[in-house]
Design a protein around this motif. Structure first.
Motif, PDB file in Angstrom:
ATOM      1  N   SER A 198       7.981  40.971 -30.694  1.00  0.00           N
ATOM      2  CA  SER A 198       8.155  42.298 -30.106  1.00  0.00           C
ATOM      3  C   SER A 198       8.128  43.400 -31.151  1.00  0.00           C
ATOM      4  O   SER A 198       7.873  44.563 -30.831  1.00  0.00           O
ATOM      5  N   ARG A 199       8.373  43.045 -32.421  1.00  0.00           N
ATOM      6  CA  ARG A 199       8.378  44.044 -33.493  1.00  0.00           C
ATOM      7  C   ARG A 199       7.384  43.667 -34.586  1.00  0.00           C
ATOM      8  O   ARG A 199       7.673  43.751 -35.774  1.00  0.00           O
ATOM      9  N   GLY A 200       6.212  43.253 -34.195  1.00  0.00           N
ATOM     10  CA  GLY A 200       5.192  42.841 -35.155  1.00  0.00           C
ATOM     11  C   GLY A 200       5.215  41.343 -35.365  1.00  0.00           C
ATOM     12  O   GLY A 200       5.796  40.585 -34.574  1.00  0.00           O
ATOM     13  N   ARG A 258       6.125  37.701 -37.049  1.00  0.00           N
ATOM     14  CA  ARG A 258       7.280  37.043 -37.642  1.00  0.00           C
ATOM     15  C   ARG A 258       6.872  35.652 -38.113  1.00  0.00           C
ATOM     16  O   ARG A 258       5.860  35.105 -37.658  1.00  0.00           O
TER      17      ARG A 258
END
Length: 257
Positions: free
Chosen positions: A226-228, A230
């Motif tokens: 969700s934030r790039g 990982r």
């Protein structure tokens, strides 16, 4: 067990492809679709190629297992809790022309994929040529070659692990099947486990055929979140062989301390 199971089938044999100039030792490498390899890695975490080695080349490499002079060390796995079976590290991979050509020609397209991954994860990039990687390994105190041959008999298996060997780690490696599954051995499937943050792990089972390569991460792969991107850590091992003899070639590109 509640983990997700994903099974990778054998990749089809490419047809109609013409070898590139200078590729007479390994003509099948000219037909590898590296875009497809990257897409498999991004989607599944493991990629299967078509056969890269001919049956004769597979036999040639498998036969080296019994020539002690070719190896710098032999590991009997049960002595160290690694599983059960034996693997041997080549002392000088360049002494075996097929293995030398395989390393040299697999590395550049895998370096391109590795550098795409590096951009996603904010990690270091890697040189375009294998010799340059080995120069960097030497500067880091990593001088020992890591290509190896692995042999399992009935009941033998490998525990889940990662092939790190030092501070400098090239993020992709290859394993090539040197025997005919279902004919030379049964069981012995390749097993990968991907750790997913805040979720259950995922198991992946791969069943390469004679001469086929599996490409997979040494430590982790980038996965969208969700934030790039990982990091998803991955480990690999081998299910127990039920019957016969299973021999594979492991191609790790960074050297060991």
């Amino acid at each position: 067990m509640n983990d997700t199971l994903f099974t990778t089938a054998a990749a089809p044999v490419p047809t109609g492809a013409m070898p590139v100039e200078g590729s007479h030792v390994l003509p099948a490498l000219a037909a590898v679709d590296w875009q497809d390899v990257r897409e498999q890695l991004d989607r599944d975490g493991v990629a299967l190629t078509g056969p890269l080695l001919s049956p004769a080349q597979c036999q040639e490499i498998a036969d080296t297992f019994d020539d002690a002079d070719l190896f710098r060390s032999t590991v009997v796995m049960q002595r160290y809790g690694f599983g059960r079976g034996t693997y041997r590290y080549y002392a000088d991979p360049s002494a075996l022309p097929v293995l030398d050509a395989l390393r040299e020609r697999l590395y550049p397209p895998l370096a391109r994929i590795a550098n795409q991954w590096a951009a996603r994860l904010g990690e270091r990039t890697f040189p375009a040529a294998l010799a340059e990687l080995h120069t960097e390994c030497a500067a880091a105190g990593q001088h020992r070659p890591t290509p190896l041959i692995l042999r399992y008999g009935p009941g033998d298996y490998a525990c889940l692990h990662q092939d790190v060997y030092g501070d400098l780690v090239f993020p992709l490696q290859a394993t090539i099947m040197l025997e005919r599954p279902g004919e030379n051995f049964t069981g012995g499937e390749n097993v990968f486990v991907e750790q997913r943050p805040r979720s259950q792990s995922r198991a992946i089972v791969a069943r390469p055929q004679l001469g086929q390569a599996m490409i997979f991460p040494v430590r982790h792969r980038p996965a969208p979140g969700s934030r790039g991107y990982r990091r998803h850590p991955m480990r690999h091992g081998t299910n127990a062989v039920e019957s016969g003899r299973r021999t594979t070639l492991g191609v790790i590109f960074h050297n060991a301390r």
